[in-house]
Write a protein that holds these residues in place. Structure first.
Motif, PDB file in Angstrom:
ATOM      1  N   GLY A   1      -4.910  11.893 -17.216  1.00  0.00           N
ATOM      2  CA  GLY A   1      -5.296  12.985 -16.340  1.00  0.00           C
ATOM      3  C   GLY A   1      -6.704  12.890 -15.804  1.00  0.00           C
ATOM      4  O   GLY A   1      -7.232  13.877 -15.275  1.00  0.00           O
ATOM      5  N   ARG A   2      -7.353  11.716 -15.939  1.00  0.00           N
ATOM      6  CA  ARG A   2      -8.719  11.557 -15.438  1.00  0.00           C
ATOM      7  C   ARG A   2      -8.714  10.780 -14.126  1.00  0.00           C
ATOM      8  O   ARG A   2      -7.777  10.053 -13.822  1.00  0.00           O
ATOM      9  N   GLU A   3      -9.800  10.928 -13.374  1.00  0.00           N
ATOM     10  CA  GLU A   3      -9.940  10.191 -12.125  1.00  0.00           C
ATOM     11  C   GLU A   3     -10.201   8.722 -12.412  1.00  0.00           C
ATOM     12  O   GLU A   3     -10.974   8.374 -13.307  1.00  0.00           O
ATOM     13  N   ALA A   4      -9.548   7.839 -11.648  1.00  0.00           N
ATOM     14  CA  ALA A   4      -9.717   6.397 -11.822  1.00  0.00           C
ATOM     15  C   ALA A   4      -9.803   5.747 -10.449  1.00  0.00           C
ATOM     16  O   ALA A   4      -9.495   6.364  -9.419  1.00  0.00           O
ATOM     17  N   LEU A   5     -10.229   4.480 -10.436  1.00  0.00           N
ATOM     18  CA  LEU A   5     -10.395   3.711  -9.205  1.00  0.00           C
ATOM     19  C   LEU A   5      -9.299   2.660  -9.112  1.00  0.00           C
ATOM     20  O   LEU A   5      -9.040   1.934 -10.064  1.00  0.00           O
ATOM     21  N   GLY A   6      -8.662   2.574  -7.928  1.00  0.00           N
ATOM     22  CA  GLY A   6      -7.670   1.530  -7.682  1.00  0.00           C
ATOM     23  C   GLY A   6      -8.090   0.676  -6.512  1.00  0.00           C
ATOM     24  O   GLY A   6      -8.807   1.142  -5.613  1.00  0.00           O
ATOM     25  N   THR A   7      -7.661  -0.578  -6.496  1.00  0.00           N
ATOM     26  CA  THR A   7      -7.963  -1.479  -5.385  1.00  0.00           C
ATOM     27  C   THR A   7      -6.736  -2.307  -5.045  1.00  0.00           C
ATOM     28  O   THR A   7      -5.915  -2.610  -5.910  1.00  0.00           O
ATOM     29  N   LEU A   8      -6.621  -2.668  -3.775  1.00  0.00           N
ATOM     30  CA  LEU A   8      -5.602  -3.610  -3.305  1.00  0.00           C
ATOM     31  C   LEU A   8      -6.279  -4.567  -2.342  1.00  0.00           C
ATOM     32  O   LEU A   8      -6.892  -4.138  -1.367  1.00  0.00           O
ATOM     33  N   GLY A   9      -6.179  -5.856  -2.635  1.00  0.00           N
ATOM     34  CA  GLY A   9      -6.816  -6.862  -1.798  1.00  0.00           C
ATOM     35  C   GLY A   9      -5.821  -7.901  -1.320  1.00  0.00           C
ATOM     36  O   GLY A   9      -4.836  -8.199  -1.998  1.00  0.00           O
TER      37      GLY A   9
ATOM     38  N   LYS B   1      -4.627   7.578  -3.426  1.00  0.00           N
ATOM     39  CA  LYS B   1      -5.167   8.055  -2.152  1.00  0.00           C
ATOM     40  C   LYS B   1      -6.210   7.070  -1.642  1.00  0.00           C
ATOM     41  O   LYS B   1      -7.196   6.779  -2.316  1.00  0.00           O
ATOM     42  N   ALA B   2      -5.972   6.520  -0.437  1.00  0.00           N
ATOM     43  CA  ALA B   2      -6.887   5.539   0.144  1.00  0.00           C
ATOM     44  C   ALA B   2      -8.224   6.187   0.475  1.00  0.00           C
ATOM     45  O   ALA B   2      -8.270   7.282   1.055  1.00  0.00           O
ATOM     46  N   ARG B   3      -9.326   5.499   0.100  1.00  0.00           N
ATOM     47  CA  ARG B   3     -10.680   6.018   0.344  1.00  0.00           C
ATOM     48  C   ARG B   3     -11.464   5.129   1.295  1.00  0.00           C
ATOM     49  O   ARG B   3     -12.087   5.623   2.231  1.00  0.00           O
ATOM     50  N   THR B   4     -11.502   3.836   1.064  1.00  0.00           N
ATOM     51  CA  THR B   4     -12.243   2.921   1.936  1.00  0.00           C
ATOM     52  C   THR B   4     -11.348   1.746   2.305  1.00  0.00           C
ATOM     53  O   THR B   4     -10.480   1.345   1.529  1.00  0.00           O
ATOM     54  N   ASP B   5     -11.557   1.205   3.498  1.00  0.00           N
ATOM     55  CA  ASP B   5     -10.786   0.056   3.980  1.00  0.00           C
ATOM     56  C   ASP B   5     -11.787  -0.944   4.546  1.00  0.00           C
ATOM     57  O   ASP B   5     -12.409  -0.694   5.584  1.00  0.00           O
TER      58      ASP B   5
ATOM     59  N   SER C   1       0.822  -1.200   0.000  1.00  0.00           N
ATOM     60  CA  SER C   1       0.000   0.000   0.000  1.00  0.00           C
ATOM     61  C   SER C   1       0.863   1.259   0.000  1.00  0.00           C
ATOM     62  O   SER C   1       0.536   2.257  -0.652  1.00  0.00           O
ATOM     63  N   ALA C   2       1.992   1.215   0.722  1.00  0.00           N
ATOM     64  CA  ALA C   2       2.885   2.370   0.767  1.00  0.00           C
ATOM     65  C   ALA C   2       3.419   2.709  -0.623  1.00  0.00           C
ATOM     66  O   ALA C   2       3.595   3.888  -0.964  1.00  0.00           O
TER      67      ALA C   2
ATOM     68  N   ARG D   1      -9.166  -8.532   3.112  1.00  0.00           N
ATOM     69  CA  ARG D   1      -9.083  -7.090   3.303  1.00  0.00           C
ATOM     70  C   ARG D   1      -8.930  -6.425   1.937  1.00  0.00           C
ATOM     71  O   ARG D   1      -8.122  -6.844   1.112  1.00  0.00           O
ATOM     72  N   VAL D   2      -9.730  -5.376   1.714  1.00  0.00           N
ATOM     73  CA  VAL D   2      -9.684  -4.644   0.444  1.00  0.00           C
ATOM     74  C   VAL D   2      -9.696  -3.147   0.742  1.00  0.00           C
ATOM     75  O   VAL D   2     -10.533  -2.670   1.511  1.00  0.00           O
ATOM     76  N   VAL D   3      -8.773  -2.441   0.127  1.00  0.00           N
ATOM     77  CA  VAL D   3      -8.729  -0.979   0.219  1.00  0.00           C
ATOM     78  C   VAL D   3      -8.936  -0.413  -1.180  1.00  0.00           C
ATOM     79  O   VAL D   3      -8.357  -0.909  -2.151  1.00  0.00           O
ATOM     80  N   THR D   4      -9.802   0.592  -1.284  1.00  0.00           N
ATOM     81  CA  THR D   4      -9.979   1.275  -2.566  1.00  0.00           C
ATOM     82  C   THR D   4      -9.234   2.603  -2.538  1.00  0.00           C
ATOM     83  O   THR D   4      -9.065   3.214  -1.477  1.00  0.00           O
ATOM     84  N   TYR D   5      -8.799   3.038  -3.715  1.00  0.00           N
ATOM     85  CA  TYR D   5      -8.013   4.254  -3.839  1.00  0.00           C
ATOM     86  C   TYR D   5      -8.552   5.083  -4.996  1.00  0.00           C
ATOM     87  O   TYR D   5      -9.124   4.558  -5.951  1.00  0.00           O
ATOM     88  N   SER D   6      -8.349   6.387  -4.913  1.00  0.00           N
ATOM     89  CA  SER D   6      -8.586   7.259  -6.061  1.00  0.00           C
ATOM     90  C   SER D   6      -7.227   7.661  -6.613  1.00  0.00           C
ATOM     91  O   SER D   6      -6.255   7.806  -5.870  1.00  0.00           O
ATOM     92  N   LEU D   7      -7.161   7.835  -7.916  1.00  0.00           N
ATOM     93  CA  LEU D   7      -5.900   8.197  -8.559  1.00  0.00           C
ATOM     94  C   LEU D   7      -6.184   8.939  -9.846  1.00  0.00           C
ATOM     95  O   LEU D   7      -7.314   8.930 -10.351  1.00  0.00           O
TER      96      LEU D   7
END
Length: 288
Positions: A259-267, A237-241, A228-229, A248-254
């Motif tokens: 140059g557009r907003e997108a969704l990232g995830t780490l599980g 940027k972490a949004r939900t945990d 995650s680091a 465990r899943v964390v969602t991120y905005s990036l």
């Protein structure tokens, strides 16, 4: 002293050292025969080899900082200067992955560009992945450079191969830049001391997905925090945990490549059968 005798004397001295196991030291003639095997075209009047030690040839558009020790540089010229190749032997205290990254920064800061398909990979990276990179540089003359590295004896050895290439080859590299896969998913370096098997990394029109099996004695929180680091360092940027049992899943905005907003995830979830953890990382909502 003729160049061939200089090389023979150098190799004679090298092979005569106690560090190399051998029954008897070589004669100068035997050393010359070994040189003919190690160096391209020795003895051919159309081939000229020139070796320098401890420094880079000033004619090369290559400048390194103090982290890299130059062992030797070999310049081979064939057909009266029609073809010129260089081979540079370096050594550094940096680990192989850090050495490649440091070399990349030095080269790109000096006018070199990564060859298509040879830049940083995206997604999980295995420690067993080959450590190599390639670059090109426009000028008079034009160059391509391949860098291979391997850790040995507590240091990293780098072998740089440089070739002078025609303008047409540089133009073909530039055309390819726009056709190679790209992703807003950064390269995730491996967890130190862990055994890592990369499951897959796939690039789709609207996203990228990568998975890995990480075998380690570290806790799930330590493993998750390590990866995650790296995402946060890349601007995620972490949004939900969310935790659901062992998962465990964390969602991120990036911001994506365009140059557009997108969704990232780490599980992450433990893998009881094999030990360790299975991790997945993804980015969605962009078109490279």
């Amino acid at each position: 002293m003729p160049k061939r005798l200089l090389l023979s004397a150098a190799l004679f001295a090298l092979l005569s050292t106690p560090a190399l196991a051998q029954a008897t030291p070589p004669t100068p003639e035997q050393a010359a025969q070994v040189i003919e095997r190690l160096l391209p075209g020795v003895g051919d009047p159309n081939v000229e080899n020139e070796i320098t030690y401890g420094t880079l040839p000033p004619s090369l558009p290559l400048r390194l900082d103090g982290r890299f020790e130059v062992l030797a540089a070999l310049r081979t010229t064939t057909n009266r200067g029609q073809f010129v190749t260089h081979r540079i032997f370096l050594r550094t205290d940096l680990p192989a992955d850090q050495a490649q990254e440091a070399l990349r920064r030095v080269l790109t800061g000096g006018g070199w560009r990564a060859l298509p398909g040879q830049g940083q990979p995206f997604g999980f990276v295995s420690p067993q992945a080959p450590s190599s990179s390639a670059f090109y540089r426009e000028g008079e003359p034009n160059f391509i450079l391949n860098a291979n590295s391997a850790e040995r004896g507590g240091k990293t050895e780098l072998d740089l191969n440089l070739n002078v290439v025609p303008r047409e080859q540089i133009e073909s590299f530039q055309r390819l830049i726009f056709s190679v896969p790209r992703s807003s998913l950064p390269s995730l370096k491996p967890l130190p001391g862990a055994t890592i098997r990369v499951g897959y990394t796939q690039n789709f029109p609207n996203g990228t997905l990568s998975s890995a099996h990480v075998q380690t004695d570290r806790s799930a929180n330590e493993v998750f925090s390590f990866y995650s680091a790296q995402l946060k360092a890349a601007g995620w940027k972490a949004r939900t945990d969310t935790t659901d049992g062992p998962l465990r899943v964390v969602t991120y905005s990036l911001t994506d490549l365009n140059g557009r907003e997108a969704l990232g995830t780490l599980g992450l979830r433990p893998w009881e059968k094999e030990g360790g953890y299975v991790l997945t990382v993804s980015v969605q909502g962009f078109k490279p």
